[in-house]
Design a protein around this motif. Structure first.
Motif, PDB file in Angstrom:
ATOM      1  N   ASN A  76       0.833  -1.204   0.000  1.00  0.00           N
ATOM      2  CA  ASN A  76       0.000   0.000   0.000  1.00  0.00           C
ATOM      3  C   ASN A  76       0.866   1.252   0.000  1.00  0.00           C
ATOM      4  N   ALA A  77       1.961   1.239   0.740  1.00  0.00           N
ATOM      5  CA  ALA A  77       2.866   2.391   0.749  1.00  0.00           C
ATOM      6  C   ALA A  77       3.488   2.597  -0.632  1.00  0.00           C
ATOM      7  N   ARG A  78       3.881   1.520  -1.276  1.00  0.00           N
ATOM      8  CA  ARG A  78       4.469   1.646  -2.623  1.00  0.00           C
ATOM      9  C   ARG A  78       3.443   2.147  -3.629  1.00  0.00           C
ATOM     10  N   PHE A  79       2.207   1.654  -3.529  1.00  0.00           N
ATOM     11  CA  PHE A  79       1.163   2.145  -4.438  1.00  0.00           C
ATOM     12  C   PHE A  79       0.921   3.638  -4.227  1.00  0.00           C
ATOM     13  N   THR A  80       0.918   4.069  -2.984  1.00  0.00           N
ATOM     14  CA  THR A  80       0.733   5.486  -2.686  1.00  0.00           C
ATOM     15  C   THR A  80       1.892   6.297  -3.252  1.00  0.00           C
ATOM     16  N   GLU A  81       3.113   5.787  -3.119  1.00  0.00           N
ATOM     17  CA  GLU A  81       4.292   6.465  -3.663  1.00  0.00           C
ATOM     18  C   GLU A  81       4.197   6.570  -5.184  1.00  0.00           C
ATOM     19  N   GLN A  82       3.801   5.485  -5.839  1.00  0.00           N
ATOM     20  CA  GLN A  82       3.670   5.512  -7.293  1.00  0.00           C
ATOM     21  C   GLN A  82       2.567   6.469  -7.730  1.00  0.00           C
ATOM     22  N   ASP A  83       1.464   6.505  -7.000  1.00  0.00           N
ATOM     23  CA  ASP A  83       0.400   7.452  -7.329  1.00  0.00           C
ATOM     24  C   ASP A  83       0.900   8.888  -7.230  1.00  0.00           C
ATOM     25  N   ALA A  84       1.705   9.178  -6.218  1.00  0.00           N
ATOM     26  CA  ALA A  84       2.257  10.524  -6.063  1.00  0.00           C
ATOM     27  C   ALA A  84       3.196  10.857  -7.218  1.00  0.00           C
ATOM     28  N   ARG A  85       4.018   9.888  -7.621  1.00  0.00           N
ATOM     29  CA  ARG A  85       4.935  10.121  -8.749  1.00  0.00           C
ATOM     30  C   ARG A  85       4.151  10.356 -10.035  1.00  0.00           C
ATOM     31  N   ILE A  86       3.110   9.578 -10.254  1.00  0.00           N
ATOM     32  CA  ILE A  86       2.290   9.736 -11.463  1.00  0.00           C
ATOM     33  C   ILE A  86       1.605  11.094 -11.454  1.00  0.00           C
ATOM     34  N   ASP A  87       1.105  11.519 -10.294  1.00  0.00           N
ATOM     35  CA  ASP A  87       0.482  12.840 -10.206  1.00  0.00           C
ATOM     36  C   ASP A  87       1.495  13.939 -10.509  1.00  0.00           C
ATOM     37  N   GLY A  88       2.730  13.802 -10.029  1.00  0.00           N
ATOM     38  CA  GLY A  88       3.781  14.779 -10.319  1.00  0.00           C
ATOM     39  C   GLY A  88       4.078  14.839 -11.812  1.00  0.00           C
ATOM     40  N   LEU A  89       4.201  13.667 -12.444  1.00  0.00           N
ATOM     41  CA  LEU A  89       4.441  13.631 -13.888  1.00  0.00           C
ATOM     42  C   LEU A  89       3.274  14.260 -14.651  1.00  0.00           C
ATOM     43  N   ASP A  90       2.065  13.995 -14.213  1.00  0.00           N
ATOM     44  CA  ASP A  90       0.889  14.555 -14.867  1.00  0.00           C
ATOM     45  C   ASP A  90       0.895  16.080 -14.777  1.00  0.00           C
ATOM     46  N   ARG A  91       1.243  16.608 -13.610  1.00  0.00           N
ATOM     47  CA  ARG A  91       1.305  18.069 -13.454  1.00  0.00           C
ATOM     48  C   ARG A  91       2.386  18.672 -14.355  1.00  0.00           C
ATOM     49  N   ARG A  92       3.570  18.025 -14.403  1.00  0.00           N
ATOM     50  CA  ARG A  92       4.647  18.556 -15.246  1.00  0.00           C
ATOM     51  C   ARG A  92       4.281  18.497 -16.727  1.00  0.00           C
ATOM     52  N   LEU A  93       3.695  17.384 -17.170  1.00  0.00           N
ATOM     53  CA  LEU A  93       3.312  17.269 -18.580  1.00  0.00           C
ATOM     54  C   LEU A  93       2.206  18.257 -18.934  1.00  0.00           C
ATOM     55  N   THR A  94       1.261  18.452 -18.036  1.00  0.00           N
ATOM     56  CA  THR A  94       0.193  19.416 -18.287  1.00  0.00           C
ATOM     57  C   THR A  94       0.771  20.825 -18.408  1.00  0.00           C
ATOM     58  N   ALA A  95       1.745  21.139 -17.564  1.00  0.00           N
ATOM     59  CA  ALA A  95       2.387  22.459 -17.637  1.00  0.00           C
ATOM     60  C   ALA A  95       3.141  22.620 -18.955  1.00  0.00           C
ATOM     61  N   ARG A  96       3.835  21.583 -19.377  1.00  0.00           N
ATOM     62  CA  ARG A  96       4.570  21.665 -20.657  1.00  0.00           C
ATOM     63  C   ARG A  96       3.605  21.819 -21.827  1.00  0.00           C
ATOM     64  N   ILE A  97       2.535  21.047 -21.803  1.00  0.00           N
ATOM     65  CA  ILE A  97       1.552  21.127 -22.895  1.00  0.00           C
ATOM     66  C   ILE A  97       0.918  22.508 -22.932  1.00  0.00           C
ATOM     67  N   ASP A  98       0.601  23.053 -21.767  1.00  0.00           N
ATOM     68  CA  ASP A  98       0.044  24.413 -21.727  1.00  0.00           C
ATOM     69  C   ASP A  98       1.050  25.424 -22.276  1.00  0.00           C
ATOM     70  N   GLY A  99       2.332  25.248 -21.953  1.00  0.00           N
ATOM     71  CA  GLY A  99       3.371  26.130 -22.486  1.00  0.00           C
ATOM     72  C   GLY A  99       3.483  26.024 -24.000  1.00  0.00           C
ATOM     73  N   LEU A 100       3.421  24.799 -24.516  1.00  0.00           N
ATOM     74  CA  LEU A 100       3.481  24.607 -25.971  1.00  0.00           C
ATOM     75  C   LEU A 100       2.254  25.182 -26.657  1.00  0.00           C
ATOM     76  N   ASP A 101       1.077  25.023 -26.036  1.00  0.00           N
ATOM     77  CA  ASP A 101      -0.134  25.624 -26.612  1.00  0.00           C
ATOM     78  C   ASP A 101       0.001  27.141 -26.694  1.00  0.00           C
ATOM     79  N   ALA A 102       0.572  27.744 -25.657  1.00  0.00           N
ATOM     80  CA  ALA A 102       0.768  29.201 -25.665  1.00  0.00           C
ATOM     81  C   ALA A 102       1.743  29.595 -26.776  1.00  0.00           C
ATOM     82  N   LYS A 103       2.819  28.812 -26.958  1.00  0.00           N
ATOM     83  CA  LYS A 103       3.777  29.122 -28.030  1.00  0.00           C
ATOM     84  C   LYS A 103       3.140  28.957 -29.404  1.00  0.00           C
ATOM     85  N   ILE A 104       2.344  27.923 -29.569  1.00  0.00           N
ATOM     86  CA  ILE A 104       1.668  27.710 -30.864  1.00  0.00           C
ATOM     87  C   ILE A 104       0.707  28.858 -31.145  1.00  0.00           C
ATOM     88  N   ASP A 105      -0.033  29.307 -30.142  1.00  0.00           N
ATOM     89  CA  ASP A 105      -0.938  30.451 -30.331  1.00  0.00           C
ATOM     90  C   ASP A 105      -0.151  31.705 -30.720  1.00  0.00           C
TER      91      ASP A 105
END
Length: 147
Positions: A76-105
């Protein structure tokens, strides 16, 4: 001599039925338990070994349960750790995609301004439609295909 007459004696009536086998088994098992306890009391080494075996069995069963609980907690601790890592990656990718959308605009806005400044809107629209400026729009041939 005196004569005596023999009187017939009556025998007790006994039935021909056999004893109940269940009752015989019950008596035998009750007697065997008593005998086993008596034997265990007489043989202290056998009693000690039996007690140790039962204690080890209880210990192993209890120990395995705690191992399973520890394993479950670790997973359960490892699953929680992996969920936190996935959430971090999701936030970083969303930020990058938003940055690229702004550059494309921004690029789109600059290209539109450049096209308008060069007075080439006709040529750009023709290129987007897939035709050359000066030629007619493609006609549909038989079957709806150009040609």
């Amino acid at each position: 001599m005196t004569a005596t007459t023999a009187e017939p004696t009556q025998m007790a009536h006994t039935s021909d039925s056999r004893p109940d086998p269940a009752a015989a088994v019950e008596e035998a098992s009750a007697g065997s338990w008593v005998r086993r306890w008596a034997v265990l009391g007489d043989n202290s080494l056998q009693t000690l070994m039996t007690t140790v075996a039962v204690a080890l069995l209880i210990f192993v069963l209890t120990d395995n349960r705690s191992r399973v609980d520890r394993l479950e907690d670790a997973m359960n601790a490892r699953f929680t750790e992996q969920d936190a890592r996935i959430d971090g990656l999701d936030r970083r990718l969303t930020a990058r995609i938003d940055g690229l959308d702004a550059k494309i605009d921004e690029i789109n806005l600059k290209l539109t301004a450049l096209i308008a400044a060069l007075n080439m809107t006709g040529e750009v629209e023709a290129a987007v439609e897939g035709r050359l400026l000066g030629s007619e729009p493609p006609e549909d041939g038989p079957g709806g295909t150009p040609g």
